[in-house]
Design a protein around this motif. Structure first.
Motif, PDB file in Angstrom:
ATOM      1  N   ARG A   1      16.813  -0.602 -29.215  1.00  0.00           N
ATOM      2  CA  ARG A   1      16.372   0.602 -29.289  1.00  0.00           C
ATOM      3  C   ARG A   1      16.411   1.699 -28.668  1.00  0.00           C
ATOM      4  NH1 ARG A   1      13.769  -0.074 -34.110  1.00  0.00           N
ATOM      5  NH2 ARG A   1      13.222   1.869 -33.914  1.00  0.00           N
TER       6      ARG A   1
ATOM      7  N   GLU B   1      25.212   9.536 -34.575  1.00  0.00           N
ATOM      8  CA  GLU B   1      24.067   9.275 -35.251  1.00  0.00           C
ATOM      9  C   GLU B   1      23.888   8.494 -36.757  1.00  0.00           C
ATOM     10  OE1 GLU B   1      25.037  12.545 -37.658  1.00  0.00           O
ATOM     11  OE2 GLU B   1      25.517  13.406 -36.442  1.00  0.00           O
TER      12      GLU B   1
ATOM     13  N   ALA C   1      21.245   5.533 -34.858  1.00  0.00           N
ATOM     14  CA  ALA C   1      20.332   6.401 -35.447  1.00  0.00           C
ATOM     15  C   ALA C   1      19.720   5.882 -36.856  1.00  0.00           C
ATOM     16  CB  ALA C   1      19.870   7.865 -34.976  1.00  0.00           C
ATOM     17  N   ARG C   2      20.563   5.993 -37.707  1.00  0.00           N
ATOM     18  CA  ARG C   2      20.263   5.928 -38.896  1.00  0.00           C
ATOM     19  C   ARG C   2      20.507   4.303 -39.428  1.00  0.00           C
ATOM     20  NH1 ARG C   2      25.302   7.510 -41.660  1.00  0.00           N
ATOM     21  NH2 ARG C   2      24.996   6.233 -43.478  1.00  0.00           N
TER      22      ARG C   2
ATOM     23  N   LEU D   1      18.954   2.181 -36.588  1.00  0.00           N
ATOM     24  CA  LEU D   1      17.358   1.670 -36.449  1.00  0.00           C
ATOM     25  C   LEU D   1      16.481   2.282 -37.339  1.00  0.00           C
ATOM     26  CD1 LEU D   1      18.259   3.113 -32.839  1.00  0.00           C
ATOM     27  CD2 LEU D   1      18.227   0.853 -33.187  1.00  0.00           C
ATOM     28  N   ALA D   2      16.245   3.175 -38.017  1.00  0.00           N
ATOM     29  CA  ALA D   2      15.335   4.074 -38.882  1.00  0.00           C
ATOM     30  C   ALA D   2      15.587   3.231 -40.551  1.00  0.00           C
ATOM     31  CB  ALA D   2      15.907   5.703 -39.228  1.00  0.00           C
ATOM     32  N   SER D   3      16.849   3.024 -40.657  1.00  0.00           N
ATOM     33  CA  SER D   3      16.807   2.179 -41.824  1.00  0.00           C
ATOM     34  C   SER D   3      16.498   0.726 -41.371  1.00  0.00           C
ATOM     35  CB  SER D   3      18.084   2.804 -42.442  1.00  0.00           C
ATOM     36  OG  SER D   3      18.726   2.503 -41.952  1.00  0.00           O
TER      37      SER D   3
ATOM     38  N   ARG E   1      11.230  -7.026 -37.790  1.00  0.00           N
ATOM     39  CA  ARG E   1      11.066  -5.675 -36.985  1.00  0.00           C
ATOM     40  C   ARG E   1      12.388  -5.528 -36.265  1.00  0.00           C
ATOM     41  NH1 ARG E   1       9.906  -6.766 -31.841  1.00  0.00           N
ATOM     42  NH2 ARG E   1       9.919  -9.086 -32.384  1.00  0.00           N
TER      43      ARG E   1
END
Length: 450
Positions: free
Chosen positions: A139, A162, A165-166, A168-170, A204
């Motif tokens: 992460r 980008e 990041a998408r 890791l977030a979703s 997770r």
């Protein structure tokens, strides 16, 4: 019905016609229904088994297909054997044709999501995926990057794109088909397309698998997600191993903490008494007591040679004999082959302590504690028996010992020992206790030979 099945159907129909004529028309008197059916079914089975029809598969196999198996191309065929993936050219230098199953057995992430494990995994997956570049991150940072772009996607840096990041977030896979959608801030980045899949541990998201290409056609999403799933499974297994080790460590610490404090106080009282009548014996007892606690507290790891545990048990019993005198007798029956076998530390002594405490301590004339150990090379097991000829244990008291209730009273419950054995061996051990009031107690332990 396929072309291969039509001739078989015609041949089967002809066979039954011949059977009918032979058994019902030509033969006089006609055969009964049973013999007729038996003959017809037998000939049909022989015809079906011997005929290379589509019902049982072709006798010869096409490349990439398995004879007699599901009509799905093998993993090797999908990955290619000449640097191709799904029929598309990959990096010809890496066309090893390794299967997912073969790689899955050797994925280094089984040891956890570390930089070294990620580097070795990325190098392993690079030829398998037929990609131009492969990256693995957690992460917070890039753990490994193999292929073009490694000059600016450097290990130790935070994930730059980008798309990372998408994901890791979703927690969902992202397919990128244009360089501008990739979102790499480096102006000279050669990467054009990618599939970015999450690495999970349970629910997770703990990292990312990124597979890049130098042209707009991205890698196969299903293949990348499949590999990410395998990596995630290995990460879950690594977490399970870590938690299992922590549990085993905790149980060992608990056994150390449960060494009966009354044993220490009683031994010190014995030494104090001996100091007045036999100072030399008192000194020897102090040395033995020091050896006992040094071994119990400082023993490193979960296993030791039986010879070390044997010395520990003998030290304990010599201290107890100094206290009980002639009331405590000891018999050792140890096969020399056992001395080099590995056994769990602090397992035998608690069994012996229970024999002294629950079997002999309250018996007026005392009794004998027997320690017997053998190695069975055929079954590759080590068997250890701790027996006493003491008072025995009544049903209620035996229930307390086996349930662990006696631990609160200074003893060491067998469940504590059994739980640690289960953590070390799974179901590959046996711990049995037999006791009857007036007849003593026998505890048998069988563990894999180590």
């Amino acid at each position: 019905m396929s072309n291969g099945s039509l001739p078989l159907a015609a041949a089967t129909t002809l066979t039954w016609g011949i059977v009918y004529l032979a058994t019902q028309v030509i033969v006089a008197p006609p055969l009964g229904v049973g013999p007729t059916l038996l003959l017809g079914v037998g000939l049909t089975l022989a015809l079906t088994i011997g005929y290379p029809s589509a019902l049982r598969g072709l006798r010869s196999t096409r490349p990439g297909w398995s004879s007699g198996q599901s009509a799905l191309p093998s993993v090797s065929a999908r990955l290619g054997t000449g640097g191709q993936v799904n029929g598309r050219p990959g990096n010809g230098r890496h066309g090893h044709g390794r299967t997912i199953a073969a790689v899955g057995r050797s994925i280094p992430l089984r040891s956890g999501l570390t930089a070294e494990a990620a580097r070795r995994t990325a190098q392993l997956l690079h030829p398998l995926l037929g990609s131009d570049s492969v990256a693995i991150t957690d992460r917070d940072q890039v753990l490994a990057f193999v292929g073009p772009g490694s000059d600016h996607h450097t290990v130790g840096d935070a994930p730059q794109t980008e798309s990372s990041a998408r994901v890791l977030a979703s927690g969902k896979t992202v397919v990128v088909r244009r360089r501008e959608k990739l979102g790499c801030p480096h102006p000279g980045c050669p990467l054009q397309s990618a599939v970015v899949a999450p690495l999970t541990n349970g629910k997770r998201v703990v990292g990312i698998l990124k597979v890049y290409r130098l042209h707009p056609e991205p890698p196969n999403r299903g293949l990348v997600e499949g590999i990410a799933g395998i990596l995630s499974l290995h990460l879950e297994l690594a977490e399970f191993d870590r938690e299992r080790k922590l549990a085993v460590d905790a149980k060992l610490d608990a056994l150390r903490a449960q060494i009966n404090p009354h044993f220490l106080f009683n031994t010190l009282n014995t030494i104090t008494s001996k100091a007045r009548t036999d100072p030399e014996e008192a000194r020897q007892l102090l040395v033995r007591l020091s050896d006992f606690f040094r071994y119990a507290v400082r023993q490193d790891g979960h296993f030791a040679e039986f010879s070390q545990e044997y010395f520990f048990v003998r030290t304990y019993l010599s201290l107890e004999q100094a206290r009980y005198g002639d009331r405590l007798r000891v018999r050792y029956d140890v096969d020399p082959q056992v001395l080099t076998a590995h056994v769990p530390v602090l397992i035998i002594q608690p069994l012996v302590e229970n024999a002294v405490k629950h079997g002999l301590a309250d018996k007026v004339d005392g009794g004998t504690v027997t320690l017997k150990a053998r190695v069975d090379p055929l079954t590759r097991t080590t068997t250890i028996r701790v027996a006493d000829d003491g008072l025995g244990i009544g049903p209620d008291r035996l229930e307390e010992i086996t349930s662990g209730a006696c631990a609160a009273q200074g003893g060491i419950g067998l469940p504590n020992i059994s739980e640690r054995l289960a953590a070390l061996y799974g179901d590959r051990y046996r711990l049995d206790i037999r006791s009857q009031q007036g007849d003593g107690t026998v505890v048998d332990l069988r563990i894999p030979l180590g």
